[in-house]
Design a protein around this motif. Structure first.
Motif, PDB file in Angstrom:
ATOM      1  N   PRO A 163       7.985 -14.821  -7.770  1.00 15.41           N
ATOM      2  CA  PRO A 163       6.713 -15.384  -7.308  1.00 15.41           C
ATOM      3  C   PRO A 163       6.456 -15.189  -5.814  1.00 15.41           C
ATOM      4  O   PRO A 163       5.357 -14.818  -5.417  1.00 15.41           O
ATOM      5  N   TRP A 164       7.470 -15.408  -4.986  1.00 12.32           N
ATOM      6  CA  TRP A 164       7.261 -15.359  -3.544  1.00 12.32           C
ATOM      7  C   TRP A 164       6.827 -13.972  -3.066  1.00 12.32           C
ATOM      8  O   TRP A 164       6.247 -13.821  -2.000  1.00 12.32           O
ATOM      9  N   LEU A 165       7.123 -12.934  -3.838  1.00 12.61           N
ATOM     10  CA  LEU A 165       6.800 -11.576  -3.409  1.00 12.61           C
ATOM     11  C   LEU A 165       5.398 -11.130  -3.815  1.00 12.61           C
ATOM     12  O   LEU A 165       5.003  -9.986  -3.559  1.00 12.61           O
ATOM     13  N   ALA A 166       4.612 -12.020  -4.410  1.00 10.05           N
ATOM     14  CA  ALA A 166       3.261 -11.638  -4.861  1.00 10.05           C
ATOM     15  C   ALA A 166       2.466 -10.854  -3.809  1.00 10.05           C
ATOM     16  O   ALA A 166       1.788  -9.883  -4.156  1.00 10.05           O
ATOM     17  N   PRO A 167       2.535 -11.239  -2.521  1.00 12.46           N
ATOM     18  CA  PRO A 167       1.710 -10.512  -1.543  1.00 12.46           C
ATOM     19  C   PRO A 167       2.006  -9.015  -1.475  1.00 12.46           C
ATOM     20  O   PRO A 167       1.103  -8.238  -1.143  1.00 12.46           O
ATOM     21  N   VAL A 168       3.242  -8.589  -1.775  1.00 14.96           N
ATOM     22  CA  VAL A 168       3.539  -7.152  -1.635  1.00 14.96           C
ATOM     23  C   VAL A 168       2.890  -6.328  -2.746  1.00 14.96           C
ATOM     24  O   VAL A 168       2.841  -5.099  -2.681  1.00 14.96           O
ATOM     25  N   LEU A 169       2.368  -6.992  -3.783  1.00 15.92           N
ATOM     26  CA  LEU A 169       1.796  -6.254  -4.912  1.00 15.92           C
ATOM     27  C   LEU A 169       0.397  -5.721  -4.615  1.00 15.92           C
ATOM     28  O   LEU A 169      -0.024  -4.710  -5.167  1.00 15.92           O
ATOM     29  N   THR A 170      -0.321  -6.429  -3.731  1.00 18.13           N
ATOM     30  CA  THR A 170      -1.632  -5.923  -3.317  1.00 18.13           C
ATOM     31  C   THR A 170      -1.412  -4.683  -2.461  1.00 18.13           C
ATOM     32  O   THR A 170      -0.614  -4.696  -1.533  1.00 18.13           O
ATOM     33  N   GLY A 171      -2.090  -3.598  -2.836  1.00 15.79           N
ATOM     34  CA  GLY A 171      -1.895  -2.339  -2.111  1.00 15.79           C
ATOM     35  C   GLY A 171      -0.658  -1.576  -2.550  1.00 15.79           C
ATOM     36  O   GLY A 171      -0.257  -0.623  -1.893  1.00 15.79           O
ATOM     37  N   SER A 172      -0.050  -1.988  -3.661  1.00 15.87           N
ATOM     38  CA  SER A 172       1.135  -1.286  -4.178  1.00 15.87           C
ATOM     39  C   SER A 172       0.723  -0.334  -5.299  1.00 15.87           C
ATOM     40  O   SER A 172      -0.459  -0.187  -5.614  1.00 15.87           O
ATOM     41  N   THR A 173       1.703   0.284  -5.917  1.00 12.46           N
ATOM     42  CA  THR A 173       1.408   1.175  -7.050  1.00 12.46           C
ATOM     43  C   THR A 173       0.826   0.404  -8.240  1.00 12.46           C
ATOM     44  O   THR A 173       0.317   1.013  -9.169  1.00 12.46           O
ATOM     45  N   PHE A 174       0.913  -0.935  -8.202  1.00  8.60           N
ATOM     46  CA  PHE A 174       0.372  -1.734  -9.312  1.00  8.60           C
ATOM     47  C   PHE A 174      -1.062  -2.188  -9.047  1.00  8.60           C
ATOM     48  O   PHE A 174      -1.611  -2.993  -9.788  1.00  8.60           O
ATOM     49  N   ASP A 175      -1.638  -1.710  -7.955  1.00  4.16           N
ATOM     50  CA  ASP A 175      -3.001  -2.110  -7.558  1.00  4.16           C
ATOM     51  C   ASP A 175      -3.904  -0.879  -7.639  1.00  4.16           C
ATOM     52  O   ASP A 175      -3.544   0.184  -7.128  1.00  4.16           O
ATOM     53  N   TRP A 176      -5.075  -1.040  -8.265  1.00  6.64           N
ATOM     54  CA  TRP A 176      -6.044   0.073  -8.294  1.00  6.64           C
ATOM     55  C   TRP A 176      -6.498   0.429  -6.881  1.00  6.64           C
ATOM     56  O   TRP A 176      -7.012   1.524  -6.666  1.00  6.64           O
ATOM     57  N   ASN A 177      -6.382  -0.473  -5.930  1.00  7.70           N
ATOM     58  CA  ASN A 177      -6.789  -0.212  -4.530  1.00  7.70           C
ATOM     59  C   ASN A 177      -8.277   0.074  -4.402  1.00  7.70           C
ATOM     60  O   ASN A 177      -8.679   0.987  -3.680  1.00  7.70           O
ATOM     61  N   TYR A 178      -9.105  -0.688  -5.092  1.00  8.26           N
ATOM     62  CA  TYR A 178     -10.542  -0.519  -4.876  1.00  8.26           C
ATOM     63  C   TYR A 178     -10.913  -1.037  -3.488  1.00  8.26           C
ATOM     64  O   TYR A 178     -10.191  -1.848  -2.901  1.00  8.26           O
ATOM     65  N   THR A 179     -12.069  -0.563  -2.994  1.00  7.06           N
ATOM     66  CA  THR A 179     -12.657  -1.197  -1.810  1.00  7.06           C
ATOM     67  C   THR A 179     -14.129  -1.447  -2.099  1.00  7.06           C
ATOM     68  O   THR A 179     -14.740  -0.756  -2.918  1.00  7.06           O
ATOM     69  N   THR A 180     -14.679  -2.438  -1.417  1.00 13.36           N
ATOM     70  CA  THR A 180     -16.095  -2.747  -1.607  1.00 13.36           C
ATOM     71  C   THR A 180     -16.937  -1.858  -0.707  1.00 13.36           C
ATOM     72  O   THR A 180     -16.428  -1.229   0.233  1.00 13.36           O
TER      73      THR A 180
END
Ligand SMILES: Cc1cc2nc3c(=O)[nH]c(=O)nc-3n(C[C@H](O)[C@H](O)[C@H](O)COP(=O)(O)OP(=O)(O)OC[C@H]3O[C@@H](n4cnc5c(N)ncnc54)[C@H](O)[C@@H]3O)c2cc1C
Ligand SMILES: *[C@@H]1O[C@H](CO)[C@@H](O)[C@H](O)[C@H]1NC(C)=O
Ligand SMILES: *[C@@H]1O[C@H](CO)[C@@H](O)[C@H](O)[C@H]1NC(C)=O
Ligand SMILES: *[C@@H]1O[C@H](CO)[C@@H](O)[C@H](O)[C@H]1NC(C)=O
Ligand SMILES: *[C@@H]1O[C@H](CO)[C@@H](O)[C@H](O)[C@H]1NC(C)=O
Ligand SMILES: *[C@@H]1O[C@H](CO)[C@@H](O)[C@H](O)[C@H]1NC(C)=O
Ligand SMILES: *[C@@H]1O[C@H](CO)[C@@H](O)[C@H](O)[C@H]1NC(C)=O
Ligand SMILES: *[C@@H]1O[C@H](CO)[C@@H](O)[C@H](O)[C@H]1NC(C)=O
Length: 612
Positions: free
Chosen positions: A88-105
């Motif tokens: 749970p504590w590592l959730a922040p590293v998942l944004t922008g990782s290979t598990f994130d589509w990395n969309y931008t607005t």
């Protein structure tokens, strides 16, 4: 099933595979290529697109009947056992990782034309595998509004409460003091698949915040359980964390269903469009799906005998519909896509919750900042987690929070009618985190901090999603329209939320803890300065919703919803959308549990529709 072979090699492969023996086991295929020979000789009742919150629920529930065959297609990988996902504590590293589509607005006019990162999960479990695991059902009034907007009382709180209980295994944490006071067991269930509970570790600020609540109890009443249907007040924060590890739809719904012989899952399979397979009385039957492993790779086709269900999320589902000619006719034809169903609401009605962090310097040296600054402590806590799933690494972003409403005599209501669904729904949220948090990145200051996260939960602003091109690998144009409403309700309420958070943190109980507000926000004092600070710094909670919203049955006119109340796509046969796209209004809550609940009910609606 329908197979569209476009090359001699593929045709030869098809021929060979037909002769191969039928497998009796369910399977998780790592690519469309690996699945090809099996899929080509299987007839599926349902094809589900997207293995996130909703897709996971459907894959599980629809395969409870062993004579129903289901294919689940997911663009991301199968790596939900990845440690960064589990801890749970590592959730922040998942944004922008290979598990994130990395969309931008697109540049957001309400936020000084800033384009911001727009995270979405791309892995089994979808966004439930990368999110912050906060566990909120939403307000009674939010569900009742869904019921009134759709004319279907099945979406009301009383009926949805059945599903909210069905989905959960809510257990009290063994490691916190006075745990029995922290939620109402009669509102919860321990027999569902989604593991949840309250934080396992008590923090020094917990008692201070409780004292502050008591000092300011008229503005911040204590709410024993934020999930009772009435969210207002100060409460403990529940999480989709079980035995110290992340609960997500992959672990809780998909993995158990993989032991069934009637479910096939293909990962690395991106759906490019849905296709008309026939028509009935002039209405297109849309039971075909095309998918591929990547740009310029072979495009496979599969057909469902009962239904195709889009659960690709509030970005993926409208994009697929638009690519298929199901959406605003002018937009489809402007891209050279022939219009299959003119459905003006596809891609419209986009809603999300704007977020703001402000930081406070504290006098204590015992905060969770130390996990970031002291590698030895971090290593020790990681070992604790690995050995026995306990310690600080089991924590989420906060142990406590408050949800509030603007007072009914607030000046804004002279100009703007209250966008909330009713008195049980909060206009804003205040999160109290025991460390320095800045989602926008940047260098971390050294020292010990508290972060106030003040977020708007009843946005008036609406945005939209449109196609950039006909290439399914081009991301769509994503404009959530944050803080852009003409009446100014959203910026006003963000400002008032920040001020409410400051009032809470000025309670005498904090005197021994908080030194001062830290950074640029400390200079934002007047209403105007606060608004400027918000427009320059706000981000988003990542609750994108509403882009294929449900409405009353029948009419496809603009603003009346793209889906019928049973989530079938208007003007089609054989096609549904089941995910956060379907919310006509985003609930004033974190959206994972509302999505699970929507999908739980959808599974029953789908079973009932085919029970004759
Ligand atoms: C960073 C972050 C933090 C969040 N924090 C919280 C929180 O703490 N609590 C909370 O309640 N909610 C939170 N949310 C929101 C919550 O996770 C979502 O609302 C919820 O998961 C939506 O479910 P869904 O089924 O609509 O979509 P998703 O869960 O996003 O699933 C969609 C799936 O479809 C797949 N897909 C998309 N397009 C295609 C395609 N063309 N072909 C095949 N597959 C495709 C995706 O890869 C994904 O797996 C957060 C979200 C994010 C991104
Ligand atoms: C299971 O599905 C089959 C095929 O659609 C149907 O005939 C049967 O009634 C279903 N069983 C149950 C228990 O719903
Ligand atoms: C994930 O881990 C579980 C339990 O350890 C295991 O049963 C499952 O097969 C794993 N899944 C994948 C895709 O590796
Ligand atoms: C998202 O961006 C990160 C960092 O650039 C990259 O490593 C990752 O592969 C990207 N995700 C996807 C799905 O492409
Ligand atoms: C539990 O908490 C309540 C309220 O904070 C307090 O009055 C009570 O003494 C506590 N009970 C125990 C056993 O700690
Ligand atoms: C519910 O969670 C508890 C604690 O993690 C676990 O022991 C129990 O087996 C779970 N129940 C179900 C039905 O999964
Ligand atoms: C709203 O009412 C409260 C008392 O209930 C009062 O203190 C406050 O000044 C009023 N605010 C406005 C804007 O009228
Ligand atoms: C999307 O929203 C933008 C900004 O409000 C607007 O200019 C545009 O016309 C909208 N597009 C569609 C297709 O609705």
């Amino acid at each position: 099933m329908l197979f569209r072979s476009t090359s001699a090699a593929q045709a030869a492969l098809l021929f060979l595979s037909v002769a191969a023996p039928q497998s009796a086991l369910a399977a998780l295929y790592t690519s469309p290529e690996a699945a090809f020979s099996h899929v080509s000789r299987t007839t599926y009742d349902y094809v589900i697109v997207g293995a996130g919150a909703a897709g996971g629920v459907l894959a599980n529930r629809l395969t409870e009947n062993s004579s129903i065959k289901v294919l689940l297609l997911e663009a991301g990988s199968s790596d939900y056992n990845n440690t960064n996902i589990e801890i749970p504590w590592l959730a922040p590293v998942l944004t922008g990782s290979t598990f994130d589509w990395n969309y931008t607005t697109t540049p957001q006019v309400g936020m000084n034309d800033r384009s911001i990162g727009y995270a979405r999960g791309k892995v089994l479990g979808g966004s439930t595998s990368i999110n912050y695991m906060i566990y909120t059902r939403g307000a009674k009034d939010d569900y009742d509004r869904w019921a009134s907007v759709t004319g279907d009382s099945g979406w009301n709180w009383n009926n949805m409460f059945t599903y909210l209980k069905k989905l959960e295994n809510f257990t009290n944490s063994p490691n916190v003091q006075n745990a029995s006071l922290k939620f109402s067991s009669n509102l919860h269930s321990t027999s569902g698949p989604v593991g949840a509970g309250l934080p396992q570790v008590s923090l020094p600020i917990d008692q201070i915040a409780l004292n502050a609540q008591q000092e300011l109890s008229s503005e911040f009443p204590f709410n024993q359980d934020v999930n009772s249907g009435d969210m207002i007040g100060f409460s403990w924060t529940p999480f989709a964390i079980q035995n110290g590890a992340r609960s997500n739809s992959a672990r809780d719904y998909i993995q158990p269903a993989l032991s069934r012989s009637n479910l096939d899952v293909i990962v690395g399979a991106q759906v490019t469009k849905v296709v008309k397979t026939s028509s009935q009385g002039g209405v297109p039957v849309v039971r075909g799906v095309q998918y591929t492993s990547g740009p310029n790779k072979y495009v496979y086709s599969v057909q469902a005998s009962k239904e195709v269900i889009l659960s690709a999320g509030a970005i993926g589902s409208p994009q697929i519909l638009l690519l298929s000619g199901i959406g605003p006719k002018a937009q489809c034809t402007s891209h050279g896509i022939s219009s299959l169903v003119d459905l003006p609401d596809v891609g419209q009605n986009m809603q999300d919750h704007p977020l703001l962090t402000t930081n406070y310097k504290v006098s204590s040296d015992d905060t969770l900042d130390n996990l970031g600054s002291d590698p030895e402590l971090a290593a020790q806590q990681l070992a604790l987690w690995q050995n026995s799933r306990v310690g600080d690494f089991t924590l989420g972003a906060c142990n406590q929070w408050a949800w509030g409403r603007l007072p009914s005599n607030d000046s804004i209501f002279k100009a703007v009618s209250d966008p909330s669904s009713g008195s049980t729904a909060p206009h804003y949220q205040l999160i109290f985190s025991d460390l320095y948090i800045a989602f926008g990145g940047g260098s971390l200051p050294t020292g010990n901090f508290l972060t106030l996260i003040s977020n708007l939960y009843t946005p008036v602003s609406r945005g939209n999603l449109t196609l950039k091109s006909t290439n399914p690998f081009d991301y769509p144009i994503i404009n959530p329209g944050l803080l852009s409403d003409e009446g100014g309700f959203d910026i006003h309420t963000m400002r008032e939320a920040l001020k409410a958070g400051r009032r809470f943190l000025q309670a005498p109980a904090w005197d021994s803890w908080i030194v001062s507000e830290y950074g640029d926000s400390a200079n934002a004092k007047t209403d105007e300065q606060i608004e400027d600070f918000i427009r320059a710094n706000a981000l988003v909670v990542n609750h994108v919703s509403g882009t294929v919203g449900m409405g009353k049955k029948g009419t496809t006119a603009q603003g009346s919803g793209a889906l019928n109340p049973d989530l079938t796509v208007k003007g089609t046969i054989g096609l549904r959308v089941v995910d956060a796209s379907a919310f006509p209004f985003v609930p004033a809550a974190h959206t994972m549990i509302p999505t699970y609940a929507l999908a739980e009910r959808a599974a029953d609606l789908i079973k009932a529709a085919h029970s004759h």
